[in-house]
Design a protein around this motif. Structure first.
Motif, PDB file in Angstrom:
ATOM      1  N   VAL A  70      41.991  50.241  24.078  1.00 54.27           N
ATOM      2  CA  VAL A  70      41.743  48.834  24.358  1.00 54.27           C
ATOM      3  C   VAL A  70      41.714  48.006  23.084  1.00 54.27           C
ATOM      4  O   VAL A  70      42.355  46.967  22.980  1.00 54.27           O
ATOM      5  CB  VAL A  70      40.420  48.664  25.140  1.00 54.27           C
ATOM      6  N   GLY A  71      40.923  48.424  22.112  1.00 50.26           N
ATOM      7  CA  GLY A  71      40.814  47.682  20.870  1.00 50.26           C
ATOM      8  C   GLY A  71      39.832  46.534  20.930  1.00 50.26           C
ATOM      9  O   GLY A  71      39.816  45.686  20.051  1.00 50.26           O
ATOM     10  N   ALA A  72      39.001  46.472  21.946  1.00 45.99           N
ATOM     11  CA  ALA A  72      37.999  45.415  22.067  1.00 45.99           C
ATOM     12  C   ALA A  72      36.691  45.879  21.431  1.00 45.99           C
ATOM     13  O   ALA A  72      36.412  47.083  21.359  1.00 45.99           O
ATOM     14  CB  ALA A  72      37.769  45.056  23.529  1.00 45.99           C
ATOM     15  N   VAL A  73      35.909  44.927  20.989  1.00 52.13           N
ATOM     16  CA  VAL A  73      34.620  45.242  20.369  1.00 52.13           C
ATOM     17  C   VAL A  73      33.746  46.005  21.359  1.00 52.13           C
ATOM     18  O   VAL A  73      33.641  45.636  22.525  1.00 52.13           O
ATOM     19  CB  VAL A  73      33.911  43.949  19.910  1.00 52.13           C
ATOM     20  N   GLY A  74      33.163  47.090  20.909  1.00 52.69           N
ATOM     21  CA  GLY A  74      32.262  47.884  21.735  1.00 52.69           C
ATOM     22  C   GLY A  74      32.911  49.066  22.425  1.00 52.69           C
ATOM     23  O   GLY A  74      32.222  49.961  22.924  1.00 52.69           O
ATOM     24  N   MET A  75      34.231  49.100  22.491  1.00 50.05           N
ATOM     25  CA  MET A  75      34.905  50.191  23.196  1.00 50.05           C
ATOM     26  C   MET A  75      34.775  51.525  22.461  1.00 50.05           C
ATOM     27  O   MET A  75      34.658  52.567  23.094  1.00 50.05           O
ATOM     28  CB  MET A  75      36.386  49.865  23.407  1.00 50.05           C
ATOM     29  N   LEU A  76      34.784  51.490  21.144  1.00 45.68           N
ATOM     30  CA  LEU A  76      34.625  52.735  20.394  1.00 45.68           C
ATOM     31  C   LEU A  76      33.223  53.302  20.599  1.00 45.68           C
ATOM     32  O   LEU A  76      33.054  54.503  20.793  1.00 45.68           O
ATOM     33  CB  LEU A  76      34.916  52.507  18.915  1.00 45.68           C
ATOM     34  N   ASP A  77      32.212  52.438  20.602  1.00 39.51           N
ATOM     35  CA  ASP A  77      30.844  52.885  20.891  1.00 39.51           C
ATOM     36  C   ASP A  77      30.748  53.476  22.287  1.00 39.51           C
ATOM     37  O   ASP A  77      30.078  54.484  22.501  1.00 39.51           O
ATOM     38  CB  ASP A  77      29.855  51.724  20.754  1.00 39.51           C
ATOM     39  N   LYS A  78      31.414  52.847  23.250  1.00 42.08           N
ATOM     40  CA  LYS A  78      31.404  53.363  24.622  1.00 42.08           C
ATOM     41  C   LYS A  78      32.066  54.731  24.678  1.00 42.08           C
ATOM     42  O   LYS A  78      31.599  55.634  25.366  1.00 42.08           O
ATOM     43  CB  LYS A  78      32.147  52.396  25.542  1.00 42.08           C
ATOM     44  N   SER A  79      33.150  54.882  23.938  1.00 40.67           N
ATOM     45  CA  SER A  79      33.848  56.161  23.907  1.00 40.67           C
ATOM     46  C   SER A  79      32.948  57.258  23.363  1.00 40.67           C
ATOM     47  O   SER A  79      32.889  58.363  23.908  1.00 40.67           O
ATOM     48  CB  SER A  79      35.102  56.059  23.033  1.00 40.67           C
ATOM     49  N   ILE A  80      32.222  56.940  22.285  1.00 46.61           N
ATOM     50  CA  ILE A  80      31.312  57.916  21.684  1.00 46.61           C
ATOM     51  C   ILE A  80      30.191  58.269  22.652  1.00 46.61           C
ATOM     52  O   ILE A  80      29.832  59.433  22.813  1.00 46.61           O
ATOM     53  CB  ILE A  80      30.748  57.384  20.355  1.00 46.61           C
ATOM     54  N   ALA A  81      29.662  57.261  23.331  1.00 50.82           N
ATOM     55  CA  ALA A  81      28.550  57.492  24.247  1.00 50.82           C
ATOM     56  C   ALA A  81      28.965  58.317  25.463  1.00 50.82           C
ATOM     57  O   ALA A  81      28.179  59.122  25.968  1.00 50.82           O
ATOM     58  CB  ALA A  81      27.961  56.161  24.697  1.00 50.82           C
ATOM     59  N   LEU A  82      30.187  58.132  25.939  1.00 52.01           N
ATOM     60  CA  LEU A  82      30.633  58.832  27.140  1.00 52.01           C
ATOM     61  C   LEU A  82      31.232  60.207  26.865  1.00 52.01           C
ATOM     62  O   LEU A  82      31.332  61.028  27.761  1.00 52.01           O
ATOM     63  CB  LEU A  82      31.657  57.980  27.894  1.00 52.01           C
TER      64      LEU A  82
END
Length: 83
Positions: free
Chosen positions: A45-57
């Motif tokens: 996606v490249g949107a802010v917060g998506m990398l954090d979501k990926s790490i969390a999931l």
């Protein structure tokens, strides 16, 4: 699903927990197919917060591939990503 972040902040709850509950309730087939945390996560996606979501999931020891290009800086807490 798109409003989980603001709702979680308003309720002062963990957004990932709320997201998982919503997935179980509203997307049971998808949740059942996942059978837990994934071993590989593709963030495109490249949107802010998506990398954090990926790490969390992601599951423990999972591989996260970031293909999205965020135009704003997004810090990653390496301590969180390692556990």
């Amino acid at each position: 699903m798109a409003k989980i972040g603001p709702v979680a902040r308003a309720l002062e709850v963990d957004p990932m927990h709320l997201y998982m509950l919503a997935m179980q309730e509203y997307e049971p087939e998808t949740w059942a197919a996942l059978r837990g945390a994934p071993d590989v996560v593709l963030e495109c996606v490249g949107a802010v917060g998506m990398l954090d979501k990926s790490i969390a999931l992601a599951g423990l020891g999972a591989t996260i591939v970031s293909l999205g290009f965020c135009t704003t800086p997004e810090p990653v807490l390496s301590a969180v990503a390692n556990y």
